[in-house]
Scaffold this motif. Structure first.
Motif, short mmCIF file in Angstrom:
data_model
loop_
_atom_site.label_atom_id
_atom_site.label_comp_id
_atom_site.label_asym_id
_atom_site.label_seq_id
_atom_site.Cartn_x
_atom_site.Cartn_y
_atom_site.Cartn_z
N GLY A 1 25.12 9.01 11.14
CA GLY A 1 24.81 10.00 10.12
C GLY A 1 23.68 9.59 9.21
N HIS A 2 22.99 8.51 9.52
CA HIS A 2 21.94 8.02 8.63
C HIS A 2 20.71 7.77 9.49
CE1 HIS A 2 25.57 7.42 6.37
NE2 HIS A 2 25.94 6.42 7.16
N GLY A 3 19.80 8.71 9.50
CA GLY A 3 18.65 8.61 10.36
C GLY A 3 17.51 7.83 9.73
N LEU A 4 16.35 7.95 10.36
CA LEU A 4 15.20 7.20 9.90
C LEU A 4 14.69 7.70 8.56
CD1 LEU A 4 13.23 6.86 13.25
CD2 LEU A 4 14.50 5.09 12.04
N ASN A 5 14.91 8.97 8.26
CA ASN A 5 14.45 9.48 6.97
C ASN A 5 15.13 8.76 5.81
OD1 ASN A 5 12.72 11.31 8.16
ND2 ASN A 5 14.27 12.93 8.24
N ASN A 6 16.44 8.55 5.94
CA ASN A 6 17.15 7.82 4.89
C ASN A 6 16.68 6.37 4.81
OD1 ASN A 6 18.78 10.02 4.15
ND2 ASN A 6 20.21 9.61 5.83
N LEU A 7 16.40 5.78 5.95
CA LEU A 7 15.91 4.41 5.96
C LEU A 7 14.56 4.31 5.26
CD1 LEU A 7 16.55 1.58 7.00
CD2 LEU A 7 15.35 2.16 9.10
N LEU A 8 13.70 5.31 5.53
CA LEU A 8 12.40 5.31 4.86
C LEU A 8 12.55 5.55 3.37
CD1 LEU A 8 10.32 7.35 7.46
CD2 LEU A 8 10.23 4.90 7.03
N ASP A 9 13.52 6.36 2.97
CA ASP A 9 13.75 6.58 1.54
C ASP A 9 14.15 5.30 0.84
OD1 ASP A 9 13.12 9.22 1.84
OD2 ASP A 9 15.20 9.90 1.97
N LEU A 10 15.02 4.54 1.49
CA LEU A 10 15.45 3.27 0.89
C LEU A 10 14.27 2.31 0.75
CD1 LEU A 10 18.83 2.69 2.73
CD2 LEU A 10 18.53 3.00 0.28
N LEU A 11 13.45 2.21 1.78
CA LEU A 11 12.30 1.31 1.70
C LEU A 11 11.27 1.81 0.69
CD1 LEU A 11 11.84 0.51 5.48
CD2 LEU A 11 12.94 -0.88 3.73
N ALA A 12 11.15 3.13 0.52
CA ALA A 12 10.23 3.66 -0.49
C ALA A 12 10.70 3.30 -1.90
CB ALA A 12 10.12 5.18 -0.34
N ILE A 13 12.02 3.29 -2.11
CA ILE A 13 12.55 2.89 -3.42
C ILE A 13 12.17 1.45 -3.71
CG2 ILE A 13 14.69 2.43 -4.68
CD1 ILE A 13 15.91 4.84 -3.25
N LEU A 14 12.26 0.58 -2.72
CA LEU A 14 11.87 -0.82 -2.93
C LEU A 14 10.38 -0.95 -3.18
CD1 LEU A 14 13.99 -2.56 -0.16
CD2 LEU A 14 14.47 -2.47 -2.60
N ALA A 15 9.59 -0.14 -2.49
CA ALA A 15 8.14 -0.23 -2.65
C ALA A 15 7.70 0.23 -4.03
CB ALA A 15 7.44 0.60 -1.58
N GLU A 16 8.45 1.15 -4.65
CA GLU A 16 8.09 1.65 -5.98
C GLU A 16 8.46 0.69 -7.08
OE1 GLU A 16 9.98 5.39 -6.31
OE2 GLU A 16 8.65 6.40 -4.90
N GLY A 17 9.42 -0.20 -6.84
CA GLY A 17 9.87 -1.11 -7.88
C GLY A 17 8.90 -2.25 -8.10
N ARG A 18 8.52 -2.45 -9.37
CA ARG A 18 7.63 -3.55 -9.71
C ARG A 18 8.40 -4.78 -10.15
NH1 ARG A 18 2.69 -0.67 -13.13
NH2 ARG A 18 2.03 0.76 -11.47
N ASN A 19 9.65 -4.63 -10.52
CA ASN A 19 10.50 -5.73 -10.91
C ASN A 19 11.77 -5.72 -10.07
OD1 ASN A 19 8.73 -6.55 -13.02
ND2 ASN A 19 9.56 -4.91 -14.30
N PHE A 20 12.48 -6.85 -10.10
CA PHE A 20 13.65 -6.97 -9.25
C PHE A 20 14.75 -6.00 -9.66
CE2 PHE A 20 17.82 -8.71 -8.31
CZ PHE A 20 17.71 -9.05 -6.97
N PHE A 21 15.06 -5.91 -10.95
CA PHE A 21 16.22 -5.12 -11.38
C PHE A 21 16.09 -3.65 -11.02
CE2 PHE A 21 18.56 -2.61 -14.50
CZ PHE A 21 19.84 -3.13 -14.34
N PRO A 22 14.99 -2.95 -11.39
CA PRO A 22 14.93 -1.53 -11.02
C PRO A 22 14.90 -1.29 -9.52
CG PRO A 22 12.85 -2.26 -11.96
CD PRO A 22 13.82 -3.35 -12.18
#
Length: 491
Positions: free
Chosen positions: A41-62
């Protein structure tokens, strides 16, 4: 691709991962159809969303908080927590949908025990414990009993085959499946490099060096604990580094810029200050007037003495015309007396102007505030110094004087311009000590190797450093303490 992922910044790593995943549908189209159980139930779109969240974060906590929040929504979890290794202890850094929490609460401490149970065994633990899983789950069982958690999943987070943290997922139903564990493992392998890089960027410099040593030099057990051999290697290396004489040691000492050519301008006679033409710091030339005294009284005395000289001259001429030799001689003697008085008055008039005897700089004397004030003969008015023979007067602590030798090199920096330093060489060490507040000092005279700057003035101060050779860092750190112990324990 592996080189780019391991050597780029976290944002570039995430960008590379997203580009690679974007190519997966094209590469697999018409060849292999993804099975539902592979990605439950978790395709590549969700995987890309998770990686995009990491790419947007400039610090560890957010970045980690957004990752946990998205993961909780994706897996239908009530709570997703991320623990991170701080040395050899697990610290809960993020809890989904919670920006702030107290790490001293009972719930968080129980989470740490659950995470450490998985980390110590270096395996993924699901609770309830399935038959094929052979793991110790006492802390998992206690956590579900005390905090109303039904299904748990703890997974060690690794980078370079080294544990860096633990992920804890909680939900009421259904139990976590093998497919979800495999999916999370792939996801963590992609996300951990970014999170670990962000965490290391926020660490102080010495912690970054320590982490690098742990990763590159020290071997580790599966539970993340450093071996005794690695610890002994680091300890021996540090001891060797501290005991070898490689550190260029310098003695610190305050200094003052002085000169041997110093002239004191004193008041030549009693009088009143009429004009002050210089102030402290001014450069003067030979013969330049420094200060003038009031001349009016002396000018009156001069006029009176000149009149009396002329009077006695006429009386002598009159007596000579009358052929009165005795009266003429008396008049001439009186004229000579008044002439001497006139010469003295004129000498005093010339002394009302104090002039510089040589080229130099005024280093002392603030007479501007004393205009019109009386002065007495011999009172010091100004101090004039030559700049051609400046030298450095260092005050070295008596505890360090045995290290200083004549001819030693060093450098000084003025308080006025600490960004500049000038080379010096020790010329003489005074034989006697002087008492100062805080201890005795011994004066060390040093000559400047560089040319004199225009802004230098006698009396300027700063900090000097005298080179005494190479010493071991251990000796530098402990010599004061050892000297104190020797004096206390000497008998």
């Amino acid at each position: 691709v592996v080189y780019e992922l391991t050597n780029d910044s976290p944002r570039h790593q995430a960008a590379w991962i997203m580009r690679l995943l974007a190519e997966v549908p094209t590469l697999t189209r018409g060849k292999v159809e993804p099975k539902p159980e592979m990605v439950p139930g978790h395709g590549l779109n969700n995987l890309l969303d998770l990686l995009a969240i990491l790419a947007e974060g400039r610090n560890f906590f957010p970045a980690a908080l957004g990752f946990c929040n998205r993961l909780a929504n994706l897996l239908a979890c009530e709570k997703v927590s991320l623990g991170w290794l701080d040395g050899e202890q697990v610290v809960v850094r993020n809890i989904s949908h919670m920006e702030r929490f107290d790490s001293r609460t009972t719930v968080v401490e129980a989470m740490v025990r659950v995470m450490e149970e998985s980390l110590d065994q270096d395996i993924d633990i699901r609770w309830p414990n399935p038959p094929e899983q052979h793991a110790i789950c006492r802390d998992h069982e206690g956590y579900t009993r005390d905090h109303a958690a039904v299904n748990l999943l703890t997974m060690p987070v690794r980078r370079y085959d080294q544990p860096v943290g633990v992920l804890l997922c909680e939900r009421r139903h259904p139990p976590f499946s093998h497919q979800e564990v495999d999916y999370l493992r792939v996801l963590l392998d992609l996300a951990v490099p970014v999170l670990d890089s962000l965490d290391r960027e926020e660490q102080p410099f010495f912690q970054q060096v320590q982490s690098l040593l742990h990763r590159r030099v020290l071997p580790s057990t599966p539970a993340g604990k450093r071996s005794l051999t690695g610890r002994m290697f680091i300890l021996a290396s540090v001891c060797l580094l501290l005991s070898v004489e490689w550190w260029p040691y310098r003695i610190d000492a305050p200094f003052m810029l002085k000169t041997d050519d110093l002239w004191v301008a004193a008041a030549p006679q009693d009088g009143f200050i009429e004009e002050v033409r210089v102030k402290v710091g001014d450069e003067v030339k030979t013969g330049e007037v420094l200060i003038s005294l009031d001349r009016r009284t002396l000018e009156l005395d001069e006029a009176e003495a000149l009149a009396e000289v002329m009077q006695h001259t006429r009386e002598a001429e009159k007596a000579g015309a009358a052929h009165s030799l005795a009266d003429m001689r008396i008049a001439l003697a009186s004229r000579d007396q008044k002439q001497a008085i006139l010469e003295r008055v004129r000498y005093q008039l010339a002394g009302t102007q104090v002039k510089a005897p040589f080229d130099g700089v005024v280093v002392e004397g603030d007479m501007q505030k004393l205009l019109g004030a009386p002065v007495h003969k011999g009172d010091p008015l100004f101090r004039l110094a030559k700049r051609e023979r400046l030298y450095v007067d260092l005050e070295v602590d008596e505890r360090d004087i045995h290290l200083v030798e004549q001819g030693a090199h060093g450098a000084i920096a003025f308080l006025a311009r600490p960004q500049l330093d000038y080379a010096i060489v020790v010329a003489r060490i005074e034989p006697a000590a002087e008492a100062k507040e805080g201890g005795n000092i011994i004066r060390v005279r040093a000559q400047l190797k560089d040319s004199f700057a225009d802004w230098w003035r006698p009396g300027m101060t700063g900090v000097g450093k005298i080179q005494v050779g190479l010493r071991s860092p251990l000796w530098v750190m402990l010599r004061r303490s050892l000297d104190t112990l020797r004096l206390k324990l000497w008998w």
